[in-house]
Every structure is written in C-alpha cells, then in structure tokens.
Write a protein that holds these residues in place. Structure first.
Motif, PDB file in Angstrom:
ATOM      1  N   PHE A  77       0.862  -1.182   0.000  1.00  0.00           N
ATOM      2  CA  PHE A  77       0.000   0.000   0.000  1.00  0.00           C
ATOM      3  C   PHE A  77       0.898   1.231   0.000  1.00  0.00           C
ATOM      4  O   PHE A  77       2.068   1.157   0.400  1.00  0.00           O
ATOM      5  CB  PHE A  77      -0.909   0.019   1.239  1.00  0.00           C
ATOM      6  CG  PHE A  77      -2.346   0.331   0.938  1.00  0.00           C
ATOM      7  CD1 PHE A  77      -3.241  -0.675   0.643  1.00  0.00           C
ATOM      8  CD2 PHE A  77      -2.811   1.643   0.928  1.00  0.00           C
ATOM      9  CE1 PHE A  77      -4.570  -0.406   0.361  1.00  0.00           C
ATOM     10  CE2 PHE A  77      -4.131   1.934   0.653  1.00  0.00           C
ATOM     11  CZ  PHE A  77      -5.021   0.902   0.365  1.00  0.00           C
ATOM     12  N   SER A 240      -3.413  -6.175   0.109  1.00  0.00           N
ATOM     13  CA  SER A 240      -3.987  -4.827   0.101  1.00  0.00           C
ATOM     14  C   SER A 240      -5.276  -4.769   0.902  1.00  0.00           C
ATOM     15  O   SER A 240      -5.567  -3.762   1.560  1.00  0.00           O
ATOM     16  CB  SER A 240      -4.239  -4.377  -1.340  1.00  0.00           C
ATOM     17  OG  SER A 240      -5.187  -5.212  -1.986  1.00  0.00           O
ATOM     18  N   PRO A 278      -3.443   0.817  -3.241  1.00  0.00           N
ATOM     19  CA  PRO A 278      -2.548  -0.296  -3.584  1.00  0.00           C
ATOM     20  C   PRO A 278      -2.007  -0.091  -4.990  1.00  0.00           C
ATOM     21  O   PRO A 278      -2.532   0.720  -5.759  1.00  0.00           O
ATOM     22  CB  PRO A 278      -3.466  -1.518  -3.506  1.00  0.00           C
ATOM     23  CG  PRO A 278      -4.819  -0.976  -3.819  1.00  0.00           C
ATOM     24  CD  PRO A 278      -4.855   0.437  -3.306  1.00  0.00           C
TER      25      PRO A 278
END
Length: 736
Positions: A77, A240, A278
């Motif tokens: 991320f 993510s 992400p």
C-alpha cells in the motif's frame, strides 16, 4: 465510550484460535487459485499448462519498483502527502501523520518513506504487511485460504483416512475413458461447434484454467493444513485488503474525546494525506504483469466477441468487480435472443406497412379533413393527410407484433432472473463465496464510532444521524446497498420520468373543443399528430441510442480529463513528473472511489429494437470499462461479496413493474385495442380512421376523439368508447 474500546472486543473474539478448522470445501480459494495441480487421470498424462501462480504474482516478482529498497519486501500500500499543500504542512497535520504512522508500526506494519526529487514535493510512505500481520488478520477477517495437497496433510503422523480414501477412488477415474458407441453425424456436428467455440473462448495458454483445491477458513493453530510457503498464498489482493482494513481503523489523535479521529479516509478528507492506494502490478506496455495481460487480451476491443477471463479479473480486481463483469457478460448473452425477436418484429412491420388499412386511409383520403388546432396560440387547423408519414412510421411499432414482443419480453425478464440465479450460484461456488455471511462481515468503523455516541447521548445521536448518515448501517455491504438503491431511484426518475409522462398522462386529459381541461389557466399538452405511441417510441430510441452513446463517451473521456486535471492541480501546468517507479505512476491515476458498477434496467416493451442497441452497447461497454479500470484508475482494494447485492432486488422489482407498464401502454397508449374492437365488430378495418373522428359543431371541422354531438353544444362519450374501455381493462387483466 470510544470506538476503540468497542472494537477490540470484536477483535479479541475474532482472534480466538479455538475455532474449528474443518470448514473445508472443494472450491477454489477466495483470492488465490494457484498451487499444485491435480492430474486429470490416474496416469497423469495431461499436457502441462502455464502456472496460474506465476501469472498472479508475475508483476510483483519482476518489477523492482513494487518492492522496498531492499528488493525483498513488497509494497502492499502507498500513502502520499504533498509538502506544497498548506493544509498538509501545518503542525497539526504533521502530528496527525506521526501518530497515525506510529500506530501502524505498532500494529506490525513496516513503513518506508521516500521523497523523490523530481516529484515536486510529493512524499510517499510505502507500507509492507509482514508475515505475522498477514497471519493475524487473515484469521480476524476469516479468509478462506488454499490448503495443502492431500498427500501432504498429516495429523499426528497419520494420513487423514477420508483423504486417503478419496485419493484411492481417484484411480478409477480412467473408467470415464471407456469407448462409447456414438453417432458419426453428431460427432461431426459437435466437432464443428467445438471449432467455433474454441475461437470464442479465452486462450488456455495465456489464461490457464484454475485447478480446484480444498479451502478452509484460516486458523493459526491449524496452520499445518495450509500451504503458507507458497509464493502466492497471500496474493497482492489479499495483502492490500488486510492493509486497508488496518488503515481504516487506526487513530491519528491522542485525544480521547474525539471518537471520529481515526481512519485514513478522514485524513484524506482533511488533506493530511493526498491519496492512499494499492499498486498495479506493472505497466500497461511492459509484458510480464497481469495488468498488461488483461489489457492486451481482455480490454482490447478486438477481443469483444470472446469470453472474459473472469477468474483472472476476480484475482486482480476482487470479487465485487469480477461479479459485475460476470453479470454484464451474462446480460449481453441473454440479449441475443431478445435482439433477434425484436429485429424480426420490425422486419415484419416494415414488410406489411403498406398493407395497413388505417395508414392507407390517412394517406389516400379523397377529401381534405381539417383537424382542430392543438394549442390556443400560434396553432392553425391542419390537414389529416399531412400525417401520412407519421401514421406509417407509427405502424412499425404499433401493430400485432407489439403485443407478441411485450409478452415475449415479459417471459424473457422472468427467465433472465432465474437463469442469472443459477449462473450466480455457479460463480459463487466457483469463487468460494457460499460460506460468506453478511452478518459475519466486520462493522464499518464509522458505525462503531456512531454506536459509541448513541450510548453516550441521545441528543447527539439525532444530530449525527441528520448531519452524517441517515441510517445506522453496520457493514459496508449494507451501506453500499442502501446507497445504490437511493441513487438508482433518483436516476430512474431522471431517466424515465418523460417516458411515464408520454405513456400515461400526455394527451389523456385534454378535454374537448370548447371545454378544454386547464391547469393554472394553461391548456394541457396534446400528443403529436402521429400519436403518443410514436412519441413514446422516439423517446425510447433517444434513451437507448442517444443517451447510451453520450454516456459511453462521457464515461470513457471523463477519467482521462480527471487524470489530466489531477496532475495539473498537483504539480502545476508547466511542470512534469516522469518516473519509472510504479508508486509514482499510480499516483497520477484517478482514485477509483465509490463507482456505480451495474447498468440500469431499461423498459423495452414499446421499442422492439431496444435489445439490439443494448446488445451493441454492452459488447463495447465491457471492453471500454476494462480499459478504463486498467489504464485510468488506481487499483481498487478488493471487496468480498456473495452476489450482486441490491441490484438483484432492483431488477426483480423492475421486471414485475415492466409487466404492469407493458399492459397499460398497449391498452391505453397503443391503438391496438381500438383497432381490435372495431375489426371484431365490423370484420375489417375499412373506414376505421373515419370512425374515430367526430364532427364538431356540425361543420367540416373534425376533432379526434370519441364524442357525440347533441343539441345545445353538449358532448358525451359514445357506447363504442365504453366498449373500447372495457376491452382495454380486460386486456390488462389477461396480460397480467
């Protein structure tokens, strides 16, 4: 009471490792279908194919910008803040970022901060979820994960007896290869059909078929069941999703009185951060990534006639978007028979247009028939013969095939929903969603914060509900469903209000010459000389063709304009920001946000060509949406759902409503019932048009309608009018 004194109770319950790990099934894993493949027969003579795992993880393993500077830890991320933005450079903003990032690290996430020189003050915080965090939150989120091969699962040094029996029985699968007596003609026909379908299916070399594996809800105390050593056990989608779950719930303030001081979404709203996203797994033009593969083999318009690689779409974008494209593809296939029937109806109407007696009567009248003006001012008397073209054009969509098409579409709508339920159940089983229960979904952090305020004071409860959310919805699924329903209802009125007005109100309450019905002193609008049904067909054509084209163009161009504007707003018009780093490239993309994914259900009764235009639109829209998601938007965080949500209930309600509206349109807007009654009474349609006209004030002026002149300038409906009205009501009863 703070939200964080409420939420840990839920976490502690979810972290209980005494759960039963036997909830396994023979379905593919939720977000990962890779791993060892099973042989097709006992001798294992099957031809080897490409590894699904290498496709899912290809971009992560080959792109250095998807890793930390050590080249080992993946970037799961990215947080971005702008030093040049005033609100992000205040002392309070720095303090909020410091506390928020400290809490992330305290929860086990690993951060790496970078500020590239050529990025005009942009600061990037890369986040990595290590093994311990993945284990903890996979258990908290109750993710279904792939298990090891049967031969590798042992407990107490002994192989599981049930699995051993299953492996033993698999040896007899070769019996399926026993020769059968077949018909040579059917074999050739089947071979011909298979050769056609092979050109429509996705290339198995590029998108190898996923192998079914045993899955179970992940549990740390039963980790021996799971293949955690596999490179794609925790895919980028799962990573993510876990990081997003943490980001949404961490505090950024040490003030105990602020129950809403949590979550990255609020920090973005306050401009403390500019973005959180992400990463895509590579560049569009660089081979080796799943993004490039989907862009070239799925999003391309040249592949619009091929099936979609739904398993890989789900692996990349998540279940929610995967189900959207599955639904859109299914809807497109179902439109094929409806389009064929609609086109045949129009062809029949065009072939018989010159044999329609009422139209010929209008076009070939020997005497000139003058009709009353249609408005109080600026309207003149008009000749009935002038409506010849409109009369013939109206016949194309207002004839006996209209009723047939309306009945067909009613059955089509019912079959569509039932077949979708069957197909949806297949996809639910295939993607391992059957065990998903919305009541097990974790509460939204906003719900918990409001719940804390509800317990503290009733006055603030009403104020918070009025200012923030009208409903106290616990989960994100419930929130999305409620929001979707409200948006759809607003769009329904906006799109179809004019259709309902033309079909059921326009020209129905105008009165008669000398006694017109007026509202606020204004005479009611009448239908055009061609009739309201012609106007209704034109309006539907505008919606199905014009609005679809405009909406498709806007939906395709708007992301590019937003992308251009976002870059200019961030770095200025004269500056450029070029970088080979993936986390910098993705920052320049548009945030996915809360997008409406499912198309609207349109009324198709009075316009037989509507399915054809919808079919053409959907074929192009699938690929254009794919291009838009891959090239213009940041990669969305996968969201797990078990169906298309509230959209099924919307479609079911619209399908039932369409049957009612179809019946009323044919009965009261179309001329089908009056023509049918007249033909039943007289045996033909000769002089039908003249029969529907009434002399006004015993002059050559005629008024369209069913009125009978009496002494004293008094008018009333004829008996034939009431016969027609009875037939219309009877038709509605039979049709429904």
């Amino acid at each position: 009471m703070s939200v964080f004194s409420t939420y840990p109770d839920n976490l502690s319950q979810d972290m209980n490792t005494d759960r039963d790990g036997s909830d396994a099934s023979t379905r593919p894993a939720e977000d990962c279908g890779c791993g060892p493949t099973y042989p097709d027969n006992a001798n294992n003579n099957s031809k080897p194919t490409a590894n699904h795992c290498s496709i899912v993880m290809g971009g992560v393993l080959t792109n250095p910008s998807l890793s930390f500077n050590d080249g080992v830890r993946s970037v799961d991320f990215v947080l971005v803040w702008e030093a040049g933005k005033e609100q992000a450079s205040t002392r309070e903003a720095f303090e909020h970022r410091r506390i928020f990032e400290r809490n992330l690290e305290a929860d086990g996430l690993q951060l790496e901060r970078e500020a590239p020189e050529n990025c005009h003050g942009l600061n990037f915080v890369k986040i990595h979820a290590p093994y311990a965090v993945l284990r903890d939150y996979s258990e908290i989120l109750k993710l279904r994960m792939p298990m090891k091969e049967c031969s590798k699962i042992r407990k107490g040094g002994r192989t599981n007896a049930i699995l051993s029996a299953a492996m033993y029985m698999s040896k007899f699968s070769a019996l399926k290869d026993a020769p059968e007596k077949t018909n040579s003609f059917l074999d050739r026909l089947d071979s011909f059909w298979e050769s056609i379908m092979s050109k429509l299916r996705v290339d198995p070399e590029l998108f190898p078929e996923r192998k079914h594996r045993l899955t179970a809800i992940y549990s740390k105390d039963k980790e021996y069941l799971f293949d955690t050593s596999s490179d794609c056990f925790w895919t980028p989608s799962i990573r993510s999703r876990i990081v997003q779950f943490i980001l949404d719930r961490k505090k950024f303030s040490e003030t105990s009185t602020d129950d809403f001081a949590f979550g990255v979404a609020r920090l973005i709203d306050n401009n403390v951060y500019s973005a959180a996203y992400p990463l895509h797994d590579g560049d569009l033009k660089t081979p080796g990534s799943m993004r490039h593969l989907l862009y070239t083999e799925w999003a391309s318009v040249s592949t619009c006639l091929k099936y979609q690689p739904l398993d890989y779409i789900k692996d990349y974008f998540g279940v929610k978007i995967g189900l959207y494209f599955a639904w859109l593809g299914f809807y497109t296939h179902m439109l094929i028979p409806a389009s064929i029937v609609g086109v045949l109806c129009v062809i029949y109407s065009a072939a018989t247009v010159y044999s329609n007696q009422p139209s010929e009567d209008v076009c070939n009248y020997n005497s000139s028939i003058k009709m009353c003006p249609q408005c109080d001012y600026f309207c003149e008397f008009w000749d009935l013969r002038a409506t010849c073209l409109q009369s013939r054009f109206t016949y194309l969509f207002d004839n006996s095939t209209t009723v047939f098409f309306a009945v067909f579409m009613s059955f089509w709508g019912a079959c569509f929903l039932e077949l979708w339920k069957r197909y949806s159940a297949e996809m639910t089983h295939r993607w391992d969603l059957t065990g998903f229960d919305v009541y097990e979904e974790h509460p939204r952090p906003q719900y918990l914060a409001r719940l804390a305020h509800v317990k503290r004071t009733q006055i603030y409860q009403y104020l918070a509900e009025w200012l923030t959310e009208k409903e106290l919805l616990r989960t994100q699924t419930e929130f999305d469903d409620s929001l979707t329903l409200k948006i759809y209802l607003l769009q329904f009125v906006n799109y179809y209000g004019s259709i309902f007005y033309i079909a059921f109100f326009k020209g129905k309450f105008v009165g008669r010459p000398g006694n017109y019905v007026r509202f606020f002193g204004t005479r009611q609008e009448e239908c055009s000389p061609g009739g309201c049904f012609l106007e209704l067909s034109i309006q539907l054509a505008i919606i199905m063709v014009g609005k679809q084209f405009i909406n498709t163009f806007v939906e395709m161009m708007l992301p590019y304009l937003l992308k251009w504007w976002y870059i200019i707003r961030t770095i200025g018009r004269k500056n450029t920001m070029k970088s080979s780093l993936q986390w910098v490239k993705d920052f320049k993309l548009v945030d996915f946000g809360h997008m409406g994914l499912f198309p609207e259900y349109l009324e198709m009764a009075a316009f037989p060509l509507a399915p054809l235009f919808a079919l053409i639109n959907n074929v192009l829209e699938m690929r254009l949406d794919a291009t838009k998601f891959l090239s213009c938007y940041r990669r969305p965080v996968p969201q797990r759902v078990n169906d298309i949500g509230v959209w099924y209930r919307i479609l079911d309600s619209i399908g039932k409503l369409s049957i009612i509206t179809n019946g009323f349109i044919i009965a009261f807007t179309s001329e089908f019932i009056p023509r049918l009654v007249y033909q039943y009474t007289t045996g033909s349609l000769d002089q039908y048009v003249n029969h529907t006209l009434t002399d006004f004030n015993i002059t050559v002026l005629d008024y369209p309608g069913y009125w009978n002149y009496k002494d004293g300038d008094d008018y009333e409906h004829t008996n034939w009018y009431w016969h027609v009205m009875g037939a219309r009501l009877a038709f509605i009863v039979v049709f429904e």
